[in-house]
Design a protein around this motif. Structure first.
Motif, PDB file in Angstrom:
ATOM      1  N   CYS A 270       0.841  -1.198   0.000  1.00 35.33           N
ATOM      2  CA  CYS A 270       0.000   0.000   0.000  1.00 35.33           C
ATOM      3  C   CYS A 270       0.876   1.248   0.000  1.00 35.33           C
ATOM      4  O   CYS A 270       1.880   1.314   0.712  1.00 35.33           O
ATOM      5  CB  CYS A 270      -0.910  -0.005   1.222  1.00 35.33           C
ATOM      6  SG  CYS A 270      -2.026   1.400   1.287  1.00 35.33           S
TER       7      CYS A 270
ATOM      8  N   ILE B 276       0.179   4.110   1.131  1.00 42.96           N
ATOM      9  CA  ILE B 276      -0.068   4.993   2.270  1.00 42.96           C
ATOM     10  C   ILE B 276       0.935   4.682   3.378  1.00 42.96           C
ATOM     11  O   ILE B 276       1.067   3.539   3.822  1.00 42.96           O
ATOM     12  CB  ILE B 276      -1.522   4.837   2.765  1.00 42.96           C
ATOM     13  CG1 ILE B 276      -2.471   5.321   1.659  1.00 42.96           C
ATOM     14  CG2 ILE B 276      -1.748   5.608   4.055  1.00 42.96           C
ATOM     15  CD1 ILE B 276      -3.930   4.981   1.864  1.00 42.96           C
TER      16      ILE B 276
ATOM     17  N   CYS C 178      -6.069  -0.630   5.112  1.00 42.94           N
ATOM     18  CA  CYS C 178      -6.887   0.591   5.057  1.00 42.94           C
ATOM     19  C   CYS C 178      -8.024   0.478   4.056  1.00 42.94           C
ATOM     20  O   CYS C 178      -8.820   1.399   3.927  1.00 42.94           O
ATOM     21  CB  CYS C 178      -6.028   1.805   4.725  1.00 42.94           C
ATOM     22  SG  CYS C 178      -5.456   1.825   3.011  1.00 42.94           S
TER      23      CYS C 178
ATOM     24  N   CYS D 246       0.356   2.634   6.508  1.00 43.40           N
ATOM     25  CA  CYS D 246       0.039   1.212   6.352  1.00 43.40           C
ATOM     26  C   CYS D 246       1.273   0.319   6.377  1.00 43.40           C
ATOM     27  O   CYS D 246       1.173  -0.890   6.595  1.00 43.40           O
ATOM     28  CB  CYS D 246      -0.702   0.981   5.038  1.00 43.40           C
ATOM     29  SG  CYS D 246      -2.454   1.404   5.159  1.00 43.40           S
TER      30      CYS D 246
ATOM     31  N   CYS E  27      -5.904  -2.744  -0.373  1.00 42.35           N
ATOM     32  CA  CYS E  27      -5.062  -2.873   0.820  1.00 42.35           C
ATOM     33  C   CYS E  27      -5.875  -3.529   1.927  1.00 42.35           C
ATOM     34  O   CYS E  27      -7.004  -3.110   2.214  1.00 42.35           O
ATOM     35  CB  CYS E  27      -4.587  -1.495   1.280  1.00 42.35           C
ATOM     36  SG  CYS E  27      -3.758  -1.540   2.885  1.00 42.35           S
TER      37      CYS E  27
HETATM   38 ZN   LIG Z   1      -3.351   0.774   3.045  1.00 42.82          ZN
END
Ligand SMILES: [Zn+2]
Ligand SMILES: C[S@@+](CC[C@H](N)C(=O)[O-])C[C@H]1O[C@@H](n2cnc3c(N)ncnc32)[C@H](O)[C@@H]1O
Lengths: 141, 254
Positions: free
Chosen positions: A11, A13, A121, A16, A118
């Motif tokens: 992911c 982000i 999230c 994460c 993901c």
């Molecule tokens: Zn994520």
């Protein structure tokens, strides 16, 4: 996008990354395409230690592909036996069924359209014309 | 001299055309001294193919070169290549450049994974990259307005052609580096320690003179004990302001 690529993606982000649930990304609502290529036995043998086996099995199962063996194959599992060599010729190793399956799953099965999700999230990354898009609005400020 | 991969299928109206910076990377990676360093780092009783990641692949010329000449450069006939670019047109162009270059080399067994559309290496699994390459947007010039990115990153709805404004935006992405030309590179440097394989990872990044390369290298050496940064290739010494260099970043066992 080849399934082997998922072995190296996570992911996008930042928050994460520390969560184990962010790897692997889960293909969802995908259109798969088989893109045939020559099997490359030395490569398959060499890549074994780099494969995240449990995660790849999960992905293959989620996609409804033939089940991968529970434990990762060894180099020997990938070789059928020796072809009968003619006098003075090099002996070619023959890929086993396991090797052919692995080749099919890792390198020939591609995601053409769909999403990668993901597990941490739930963010969905789109795959369009075989190219996954990991851009997040927040990246581009 | 090893041959330069063909990029004749790439439309340079919206994808960065290989230039002096790209060629400096090719020359550096295939130089005798780098080949010696990489061979020693990767050949040591390791059979697993190295993962080569290039961020900002553009036409794909650099990654294609690395893949096609893997045996000479890394001492491995097979490497895995993975690329990213913020420009989706570059992603598609590069994927083709890499595929072609690999298939043209008969004994070559490198595998081109994919070229993904993303920001820097934000989607790459930590601790997985063996060789990292980045030729960033390094010109000190205002960054483009990213608010338009979503609209400009693909063909306009229902159209078969890009617009002129779109092409200009996409090319700006390839060279404009903000203050000191370092804004994008600084964000990338932050990710490097995380994505590189802790044992054998090595990064090659391109800097120009206005990026203040000596300061950049010093900062890297201060990341934590063991980090090294050295200039391993340079070009344009007399050409005045756009002097380029390739810096190798790696960690030595403490
Ligand atoms: Zn994520
Ligand atoms: C100077 S060009 C280099 C292209 C190619 N690697 C070469 O050497 O010829 C910089 C590339 O980085 C890409 N780029 C710019 N910002 C980026 C970002 N945040 N993430 C990924 N790629 C980016 C541009 O689209 C462009 O293709």
């Amino acid at each position: 996008m080849k399934l082997l690529t998922l072995n190296f993606l996570t992911c996008a982000i930042k928050a994460c990354k520390s969560s184990p649930a962010s790897f692997p990304l889960h293909p969802r609502d995908v259109e798969l395409e088989i893109v045939e290529s020559d099997i490359n036995l030395p490569f398959l043998k060499n890549i074994l230690p780099r494969l995240m086996w449990a995660e790849l099995r999960t992905i293959a199962a989620e996609l409804g592909l033939p089940e991968l063996p529970e434990t990762a194959p060894t180099r020997d599992h990938l070789v059928e036996g020796k072809e009968e060599a003619k006098e003075g010729e090099e002996v070619d190793e023959v890929p086993s069924q396991t090797a052919r399956d692995l080749h099919r799953v890792l390198l020939e099965t591609t995601v053409k359209e769909g999403k990668l999700v993901c597990g941490n999230c739930a963010h969905e990354y789109k795959v369009m014309e075989g190219v996954p898009n990991f851009l997040l609005p927040g990246h581009l400020v | 001299m090893l041959p330069t991969p063909s990029t004749s299928h790439v439309c340079f109206d919206r994808v960065y055309e290989p230039a002096e910076d790209s060629f400096l990377l090719l020359d550096t990676l295939s130089s005798t001294s780098e080949a010696a360093f990489l061979l020693e780092r990767f050949a040591k009783a390791q059979s697993a193919p190295p993962l080569v990641l290039e961020v900002g692949v553009g036409s794909g010329v650099v990654l294609a070169f690395a893949a096609a000449n893997a045996g000479r450069i890394f001492g491995h006939q097979d490497v895995l290549t993975l690329g990213t670019d913020i420009n989706s047109f570059a992603c598609k162009a590069a994927a083709q450049t890499i595929r072609t270059a690999i298939t043209e080399h008969e004994q070559n067994t490198s595998i081109s994974l994919d070229v993904v559309n993303g920001d820097l290496a934000s989607c790459i699994l930590p601790n997985s990259v063996d060789v990292f390459i980045f030729n960033p947007p390094y010109v000190p010039a205002e960054l483009p307005d990213f608010a338009r990115h979503g609209d400009y990153n693909g063909l306009p709805d229902g159209q078969k052609k890009t617009t002129f404004e779109q092409d200009s935006y996409l090319l700006e992405l390839s060279y404009a580096g903000g203050e000191d030309g370092m804004v994008v590179m600084n964000r990338m440097l932050e990710q490097i320690p995380e994505i590189l394989d802790a044992g054998r990872g090595v990064a090659y990044v391109l800097l120009c003179a206005q990026n203040k390369p000596e300061e950049v290298k010093q900062r890297i050496r201060e990341w934590s004990p063991g980090w090294r940064a050295e200039t391993v290739g340079s070009s344009g010494k007399q050409a005045g302001w756009e002097k380029l260099q390739v810096v190798r970043i790696w960690k030595e066992e403490a």
